[in-house]
Design a protein around this motif. Structure first.
Motif, PDB file in Angstrom:
ATOM      1  N   THR A  42      -3.121 -10.150   9.901  1.00 51.15           N
ATOM      2  CA  THR A  42      -2.029  -9.694  10.880  1.00 51.15           C
ATOM      3  C   THR A  42      -2.865  -9.369  12.265  1.00 51.15           C
ATOM      4  OG1 THR A  42      -2.261  -7.274  10.359  1.00 51.15           O
ATOM      5  CG2 THR A  42      -1.016  -8.537   8.910  1.00 51.15           C
ATOM      6  N   TRP A  43      -1.806  -9.274  13.177  1.00 52.59           N
ATOM      7  CA  TRP A  43      -2.433  -8.810  14.364  1.00 52.59           C
ATOM      8  C   TRP A  43      -2.141  -7.105  14.539  1.00 52.59           C
ATOM      9  CZ3 TRP A  43      -6.091 -10.136  17.407  1.00 52.59           C
ATOM     10  CH2 TRP A  43      -6.362  -9.678  19.016  1.00 52.59           C
ATOM     11  N   ASN A  44      -1.003  -6.886  14.469  1.00 56.34           N
ATOM     12  CA  ASN A  44      -0.553  -5.480  14.519  1.00 56.34           C
ATOM     13  C   ASN A  44       0.131  -4.884  13.481  1.00 56.34           C
ATOM     14  OD1 ASN A  44      -1.526  -4.958  17.441  1.00 56.34           O
ATOM     15  ND2 ASN A  44      -0.076  -6.187  18.196  1.00 56.34           N
ATOM     16  N   GLY A  45       0.488  -5.539  12.234  1.00 60.94           N
ATOM     17  CA  GLY A  45       1.401  -5.130  11.342  1.00 60.94           C
ATOM     18  C   GLY A  45       0.738  -3.924  10.524  1.00 60.94           C
ATOM     19  N   PHE A  46      -0.556  -3.861  10.310  1.00 57.65           N
ATOM     20  CA  PHE A  46      -1.188  -2.813   9.537  1.00 57.65           C
ATOM     21  C   PHE A  46      -1.330  -1.677  10.444  1.00 57.65           C
ATOM     22  CE2 PHE A  46      -2.575  -6.333   6.580  1.00 57.65           C
ATOM     23  CZ  PHE A  46      -1.721  -6.385   5.754  1.00 57.65           C
ATOM     24  N   SER A  47      -1.540  -1.739  11.586  1.00 49.86           N
ATOM     25  CA  SER A  47      -1.644  -0.707  12.515  1.00 49.86           C
ATOM     26  C   SER A  47      -0.556   0.058  13.216  1.00 49.86           C
ATOM     27  CB  SER A  47      -2.767  -1.373  13.744  1.00 49.86           C
ATOM     28  OG  SER A  47      -3.800  -1.809  13.070  1.00 49.86           O
ATOM     29  N   TYR A  48       0.533  -0.652  13.148  1.00 51.10           N
ATOM     30  CA  TYR A  48       1.753  -0.082  13.617  1.00 51.10           C
ATOM     31  C   TYR A  48       2.032   1.285  12.928  1.00 51.10           C
ATOM     32  CZ  TYR A  48       3.009  -3.656  16.873  1.00 51.10           C
ATOM     33  OH  TYR A  48       3.172  -4.511  18.163  1.00 51.10           O
ATOM     34  N   GLU A  49       2.877   2.268  13.577  1.00 49.53           N
ATOM     35  CA  GLU A  49       3.438   3.391  12.517  1.00 49.53           C
ATOM     36  C   GLU A  49       4.457   2.891  11.762  1.00 49.53           C
ATOM     37  OE1 GLU A  49       2.093   6.504  13.111  1.00 49.53           O
ATOM     38  OE2 GLU A  49       1.098   6.309  14.976  1.00 49.53           O
ATOM     39  N   PRO A  50       4.767   3.819  10.587  1.00 51.96           N
ATOM     40  CA  PRO A  50       5.639   3.076   9.598  1.00 51.96           C
ATOM     41  C   PRO A  50       6.733   2.950  10.145  1.00 51.96           C
ATOM     42  CG  PRO A  50       4.107   4.972   8.693  1.00 51.96           C
ATOM     43  CD  PRO A  50       3.877   4.819  10.079  1.00 51.96           C
ATOM     44  N   ASP A  51       7.477   3.652  11.193  1.00 55.97           N
ATOM     45  CA  ASP A  51       8.764   3.342  11.535  1.00 55.97           C
ATOM     46  C   ASP A  51       8.813   2.178  12.661  1.00 55.97           C
ATOM     47  OD1 ASP A  51       7.300   4.638  13.566  1.00 55.97           O
ATOM     48  OD2 ASP A  51       8.919   6.237  14.058  1.00 55.97           O
ATOM     49  N   HIS A  52       7.911   1.721  12.968  1.00 56.38           N
ATOM     50  CA  HIS A  52       7.829   0.353  13.827  1.00 56.38           C
ATOM     51  C   HIS A  52       8.358  -0.682  13.182  1.00 56.38           C
ATOM     52  CE1 HIS A  52       6.289  -2.673  16.475  1.00 56.38           C
ATOM     53  NE2 HIS A  52       6.116  -1.953  17.397  1.00 56.38           N
ATOM     54  N   MET A  53       9.225  -1.380  13.899  1.00 50.93           N
ATOM     55  CA  MET A  53       9.912  -2.510  13.431  1.00 50.93           C
ATOM     56  C   MET A  53       9.076  -3.663  12.519  1.00 50.93           C
ATOM     57  SD  MET A  53      12.423  -5.371  15.024  1.00 50.93           S
ATOM     58  CE  MET A  53      11.035  -5.963  16.236  1.00 50.93           C
ATOM     59  N   GLU A  54       7.894  -3.845  13.289  1.00 51.89           N
ATOM     60  CA  GLU A  54       6.923  -4.875  12.507  1.00 51.89           C
ATOM     61  C   GLU A  54       5.756  -4.356  11.740  1.00 51.89           C
ATOM     62  OE1 GLU A  54       5.366  -7.411  15.555  1.00 51.89           O
ATOM     63  OE2 GLU A  54       7.308  -8.056  16.117  1.00 51.89           O
ATOM     64  N   HIS A  55       5.951  -2.824  11.119  1.00 47.37           N
ATOM     65  CA  HIS A  55       5.016  -2.449  10.267  1.00 47.37           C
ATOM     66  C   HIS A  55       5.164  -3.074   8.825  1.00 47.37           C
ATOM     67  CE1 HIS A  55       4.001   0.532   7.114  1.00 47.37           C
ATOM     68  NE2 HIS A  55       3.183   0.922   8.010  1.00 47.37           N
ATOM     69  N   LEU A  56       4.041  -3.317   8.432  1.00 47.15           N
ATOM     70  CA  LEU A  56       3.757  -3.831   7.161  1.00 47.15           C
ATOM     71  C   LEU A  56       2.894  -2.883   6.282  1.00 47.15           C
ATOM     72  CD1 LEU A  56       2.275  -7.524   7.972  1.00 47.15           C
ATOM     73  CD2 LEU A  56       4.504  -6.867   7.170  1.00 47.15           C
ATOM     74  N   CYS A  57       3.379  -2.438   4.853  1.00 43.51           N
ATOM     75  CA  CYS A  57       2.888  -1.636   4.087  1.00 43.51           C
ATOM     76  C   CYS A  57       1.809  -2.120   3.239  1.00 43.51           C
ATOM     77  CB  CYS A  57       4.204  -0.952   3.498  1.00 43.51           C
ATOM     78  SG  CYS A  57       3.579   0.351   2.345  1.00 43.51           S
ATOM     79  N   LEU A  58       0.726  -1.804   3.449  1.00 43.48           N
ATOM     80  CA  LEU A  58      -0.266  -2.336   2.432  1.00 43.48           C
ATOM     81  C   LEU A  58       0.076  -1.856   0.978  1.00 43.48           C
ATOM     82  CD1 LEU A  58      -3.503  -1.744   4.329  1.00 43.48           C
ATOM     83  CD2 LEU A  58      -2.953  -3.910   3.182  1.00 43.48           C
ATOM     84  N   ALA A  59       0.518  -0.809   0.619  1.00 45.25           N
ATOM     85  CA  ALA A  59       0.818  -0.360  -0.949  1.00 45.25           C
ATOM     86  C   ALA A  59       1.969  -1.288  -1.387  1.00 45.25           C
ATOM     87  CB  ALA A  59       1.096   1.168  -0.753  1.00 45.25           C
ATOM     88  N   THR A  60       2.812  -1.655  -0.519  1.00 49.98           N
ATOM     89  CA  THR A  60       3.943  -2.475  -0.923  1.00 49.98           C
ATOM     90  C   THR A  60       3.524  -3.906  -1.241  1.00 49.98           C
ATOM     91  OG1 THR A  60       5.673  -0.999   0.332  1.00 49.98           O
ATOM     92  CG2 THR A  60       6.289  -3.489  -0.367  1.00 49.98           C
ATOM     93  N   LEU A  61       2.675  -4.441  -0.596  1.00 47.00           N
ATOM     94  CA  LEU A  61       2.284  -5.822  -0.734  1.00 47.00           C
ATOM     95  C   LEU A  61       1.360  -5.683  -2.020  1.00 47.00           C
ATOM     96  CD1 LEU A  61       1.247  -6.861   3.108  1.00 47.00           C
ATOM     97  CD2 LEU A  61       3.282  -7.541   1.420  1.00 47.00           C
TER      98      LEU A  61
END
Length: 370
Positions: free
Chosen positions: A215-234
């Protein structure tokens, strides 16, 4: 070229190069050089991006003790993969390196088009993807990103052809957060579930050694950001489709002196409720961290580094200091930089004679900037 990287091969490479032992590290049963060469160049439509290739830079990186090479099918419209393939083929044929000694990573998700750039890229998507049943129109996001299984299958086979290999050591799903805002998070998770299940099948076939998410920003965005990715979910999805021995082993995200959020900003909520930065969360979940853009595409060097920063990091130049910063982060497997100039590559690998920065000194950098 058959086979995958192995512990025996990568350890043999590290031993043969005669570099400091701590320049290398063990991750997921493979010995990685702590610096790796990436092949991304921004603005791929610019003709000057094709006047030089990565081939000489790759040969020099091998000579300097690098055994990790990172690319993606969409980099420079497939040309980066092809150049890496040609460079490795030359090295294999000359006995410079064996296939089991090098760790090759590529990525799929973006539509790569091809070089020369097609006059009508939308027609290329229609003829090469939709009409060949690799994806439905609704599975292609903003004419650039797709995670359908038939498309991933084609991407992998095309990458193998470009690279001249029969297997890929690390196969990343590339920037899946690109789809958020166009599909729901629930829908993206379903697409990732299908993609991970397909990756598990390819791992069993021996086509890939392990898979990951880049990713570029997906793991660094805050949880409420539209493009946030959750590592635990993956990781949960990987366990559901692959069991406890699933092949989801790597994550890749940018980290540099100018982009430190993955190390410092808590954005990843773990199942037990703890919230950690992407670095810490990845390690807690058993994932290995590969760092991209260690030089922030050269944007770090608009001014000289402070004397204090250089004193902590060492190195003969600000570039070497920046690479020391990235590869010395606690939990980092390998830090990637890109260069097509073999002289630059040789200079950058000058830090192979130095130890990584001790953690107590490394943390001073954050206190100094606080």
């Amino acid at each position: 070229m058959q086979g995958l990287a192995t512990y025996e091969g990568t350890a043999r490479f590290a031993s043969r190069k005669g570099v400091r032992a701590d320049f290398y590290g063990l991750s997921q049963g493979l010995v990685f050089s702590s610096l790796g060469l990436g092949t991304f160049r921004k603005e791929p439509y610019r003709e000057e991006n094709y006047l030089r290739t990565y081939e000489d830079a790759i040969a020099e990186a091998l000579n300097q003790g690098c055994n990790h090479f990172d690319t993606a099918i969409n980099y420079r419209y497939q040309e980066s993969e092809k150049e890496l393939g040609r460079a490795l083929a030359k090295a294999f044929s000359k006995g410079v390196v064996a296939r089991d000694e090098v760790i090759v990573a590529t990525k799929a998700g973006f539509l790569p088009l091809e070089f020369p750039f097609p006059k009508d890229p939308y027609r290329w998507i229609q003829t090469q993807v939709v009409e060949k049943n690799r994806a439905k129109k609704e599975e292609i996001i903003i004419d650039q990103h797709c995670l359908s299984v038939p498309y991933l299958e084609w991407s992998l086979e095309q990458s193998l052809e470009n690279l001249g290999l029969q297997s890929i050591d690390i196969f990343y799903i590339h920037n899946p957060e690109t789809q958020l805002g166009y599909v729901s998070k629930w829908e993206l998770h379903q697409r990732m579930r299908h993609a991970f299940a397909w990756c598990e099948a390819k791992k069993k076939e021996g086509k890939i050694g392990a898979y990951g998410v880049a990713t570029w920003n997906g793991f660094s965005y805050e949880p409420d950001h539209m493009e946030h990715l959750c590592l635990a979910t993956l990781v949960r999805i990987a366990r559901e489709v692959g069991g406890q021995t699933h092949g989801f082993k790597f994550v890749q995200f940018p980290y540099s002196l100018g982009k430190t959020g993955a190390y410092t900003v808590p954005t990843q909520v773990l199942e037990e409720g703890n919230i950690l930065p992407a670095f810490g969360a990845a390690k807690a979940l058993g994932l290995e961290v590969i760092l991209s853009s260690a030089l922030l595409q050269m944007h770090l060097f608009k001014g000289a580094f402070s004397d204090k920063t250089v004193a902590v990091l060492g190195g003969e130049s600000d570039i070497q200091a920046a690479l020391q910063f990235a590869r010395s982060a606690l939990g980092a497997t390998c830090a990637l930089f890109g260069s097509q100039d073999p002289l630059h590559v040789k200079h950058n690998f000058g830090i192979k004679t130095q130890p990584r920065v001790p953690q107590k000194h490394y943390n001073l950098l954050y206190r100094m900037s606080a």
